[in-house]
Write an enzyme that holds these catalytic residues in place. Structure first.
Site, PDB file in Angstrom:
ATOM      1  N   CYS A 161       0.829  -1.270   0.154  1.00  0.00           N
ATOM      2  CA  CYS A 161      -0.110   0.002  -0.033  1.00  0.00           C
ATOM      3  C   CYS A 161       0.844   1.276  -0.035  1.00  0.00           C
ATOM      4  O   CYS A 161       2.035   1.150   0.419  1.00  0.00           O
ATOM      5  CB  CYS A 161      -0.890  -0.066   1.362  1.00  0.00           C
ATOM      6  N   CYS A 198       3.160   1.660   3.000  1.00  0.00           N
ATOM      7  CA  CYS A 198       4.404   0.896   2.965  1.00  0.00           C
ATOM      8  C   CYS A 198       5.406   1.245   1.970  1.00  0.00           C
ATOM      9  O   CYS A 198       6.450   1.138   2.352  1.00  0.00           O
ATOM     10  CB  CYS A 198       3.803  -0.533   2.661  1.00  0.00           C
TER      11      CYS A 198
END
Lengths: 141, 77
Positions: free
Chosen positions: B10, B13
């Protein structure tokens, strides 16, 4: 990958003492059911007690946490204190009027009562939560 | 030094990975930075959420994008 794959800011970490009595197992069952119901996510208290860094760091960094002890021996609370995890919300089941015994056949009405107490505590409407916050305030100066 | 960024992919991250690599470059340290996206491997670290950062086997951050200053502290020890 979805934009929402990371931790939700509103995800409540549920830590149950899961002890070997009716109230210990009530803490466990309430945690399981609240997880199933989407209220939060049951997490491994043993991993925190074992000082595994992933568990300890997760408990320290999570925004919302509730610890559930079956009785006032306070094993879950003690683990969190030893690992310096802030005790944000705290429920002791015997304080709800449920007597501790060794009968592990849990009653539905008791499970419901514990779940309601946990929800209320996290909503900031229980007396115990205020007590804990005051206590933390004193400890941390 | 072995640094792992745990996250399935995501934006948070990716940002964490970018920051870690940036700090490693700024400090000119000899460190490997690996992104772990496999959910079973991530679960093996016991983290409650992602992104998470692991430095030499120790989980340093969970569920948030760490600040650069924090990352520097972990690397400089």
């Amino acid at each position: 990958m979805s934009q929402d794959c990371c931790t939700s800011d509103g995800n409540v970490m549920i830590l149950a003492c899961s002890g070997g009595s009716n109230v210990g197992q009530l803490s466990n069952q309430a945690a399981v059911e609240l997880t199933r119901e989407g209220f939060g996510k049951m997490y491994c208290l043993a991993g925190i007690g074992g000082l595994l860094s992933g568990f300890v760091r997760s408990a320290k960094d999570v925004q919302a946490l509730v610890a559930i002890d079956g009785c006032d021996v306070g094993c879950a609370k003690a683990i969190l204190e030893h690992t310096e995890v802030p005790l944000k919300n705290y429920v002791v089941i015997t304080e709800l009027g449920i007597e501790k015994n060794k009968n592990l056949e849990l009653k539905s009405k008791d499970i419901l009562k514990v779940k309601e107490a946990i929800r209320a505590c996290c909503a900031g409407t229980c007396q115990r939560q205020e007590t804990v916050k005051a206590s933390i305030g004193r400890c941390c100066g | 030094m072995d640094i792992k960024v745990l996250g399935p992919g995501c934006p948070k991250c990716h940002e964490t990975e970018r920051l870690v690599k940036e700090v490693v470059a700024e400090l000119s340290v000899d460190a490997s930075v690996d992104k772990i996206t496999d959910l079973m491997k991530i679960a093996g670290y016991g983290v409650f959420g992602t992104p998470a950062v692991v430095v030499d086997g120790e989980v340093k951050s969970v569920g948030k994008i760490p600040k650069k200053e924090e990352i520097k502290t972990w690397i400089e020890g």
